[in-house]
Design a protein around this motif. Sequence first.
Motif, short mmCIF file in Angstrom:
data_model
loop_
_atom_site.label_atom_id
_atom_site.label_comp_id
_atom_site.label_asym_id
_atom_site.label_seq_id
_atom_site.Cartn_x
_atom_site.Cartn_y
_atom_site.Cartn_z
N LEU A 13 14.40 5.24 6.86
CA LEU A 13 14.32 4.20 7.66
C LEU A 13 12.84 3.67 7.70
CD1 LEU A 13 16.65 5.22 10.52
CD2 LEU A 13 17.05 3.29 8.82
N THR A 14 11.91 4.57 7.83
CA THR A 14 10.55 4.37 7.75
C THR A 14 10.20 3.81 6.51
OG1 THR A 14 10.03 6.37 9.08
CG2 THR A 14 8.05 5.26 8.06
N PHE A 15 10.58 4.15 5.49
CA PHE A 15 10.18 3.34 4.25
C PHE A 15 10.57 2.00 4.02
CE2 PHE A 15 9.83 7.85 2.12
CZ PHE A 15 8.69 8.11 2.83
N GLN A 16 11.72 1.96 4.65
CA GLN A 16 12.27 0.37 4.73
C GLN A 16 11.26 -0.50 5.40
OE1 GLN A 16 15.79 0.18 7.00
NE2 GLN A 16 16.01 -2.17 7.15
N TYR A 17 10.74 -0.05 6.42
CA TYR A 17 9.43 -0.60 7.07
C TYR A 17 8.23 -0.71 6.67
CZ TYR A 17 13.08 -1.56 10.69
OH TYR A 17 14.26 -2.34 11.24
N SER A 18 7.92 0.33 5.82
CA SER A 18 6.51 0.47 5.20
C SER A 18 6.55 0.32 3.42
CB SER A 18 5.88 1.61 5.59
OG SER A 18 6.55 2.72 5.13
N HIS A 19 7.73 -0.40 2.97
CA HIS A 19 7.93 -0.44 1.58
C HIS A 19 8.33 0.87 1.01
CE1 HIS A 19 6.53 -4.26 2.71
NE2 HIS A 19 5.25 -3.76 2.79
N SER A 20 7.78 1.83 0.75
CA SER A 20 7.94 2.95 0.13
C SER A 20 6.79 4.02 0.58
CB SER A 20 7.84 2.63 -1.57
OG SER A 20 6.51 2.37 -1.75
N GLY A 21 7.31 5.36 -0.05
CA GLY A 21 6.35 6.59 0.09
C GLY A 21 5.09 6.33 -0.43
N ASN A 22 3.99 6.83 -0.02
CA ASN A 22 2.47 6.68 -0.61
C ASN A 22 2.18 5.35 -0.37
OD1 ASN A 22 3.42 9.31 -2.43
ND2 ASN A 22 1.47 9.42 -1.38
N ASP A 23 2.69 4.44 0.67
CA ASP A 23 2.01 3.31 1.01
C ASP A 23 0.77 3.34 1.57
OD1 ASP A 23 2.14 0.46 1.65
OD2 ASP A 23 3.48 0.80 3.08
#
Length: 273
Positions: A13-23
């Motif tokens: 869910l977090t990556f949905q709001y921050s595009h992807s990991g290592n953003d």
Amino acid sequence: MLKPICLVFLLSLTFQYSHSGNDNYPIGSRSAGVANASLSYTDVWSLWQNQAGIANLKQITLGTFYEDKFLIPDLALEAFGIVIPSKNLGVFGFSYTGFGNAIYNEKKAGMAYAKSYAEILSFAIQLDYLNTYIGNGYGSHNAFAAEAGFQAKILPELVLAAHIYNPSRTKLSSYDNETIPTILRVGLAYTFSDRVICSIETEKDVTQEANFKAGLEYHAAKQFYLRAGISTNPLSDAFGFGLDIKELRLDFSETIYQQFGNSPTISLSYKFK
């Protein structure tokens, strides 16, 4: 077993709001208070927003930051940075960002260099070391990425700024072609008076829809600032305030995501005489 499964769900869910990991996580409560429409700002938080913003800093400055993302401790974001000006060589900066917990976490360490020309045009580059760790035997991955940005005073009151993160499309892992995001940002800021700064910005992850942001900072009193901002992707509202106490600055912000909840932040910075 249940905790890792829940954590993976929360991270998705977090990556949905921050595009992807290592953003390229936005850092700084001043920036967060204007929905991170802060490419043109000149403070220690430029180490994460647009490194060109440290080019005109004259004092050694420390900054520390904490975000309670969605009020979930396992998704906490923390950061620390220092800016070191030199008389003739330009300005150097060092930053650290940490996200997650013992089961899953991301770390980023950056070293920046910025140079200003007549305080009208500023350029900067930064080299990043990235690490992602997954527990329960999965191990970790490391990678290097780069950033670059500039700020230009078109008019005394108008600043144009731009920044790019990971222009080389560096991969974190060859497995499943896991690529670190490449993010472009362009923005304008207009100073209406010594009390009001208005900024607009477009942010584009090359694999995602664009994010449009706008923010307003109001110098309400000698030591007190009010801020507000909006962002379209994800849809969110932001507000915050700041206090200047001599060389010490305390900032607070709250971002309200329309679909997921609130993320409060707090940051503290100190300028050495």
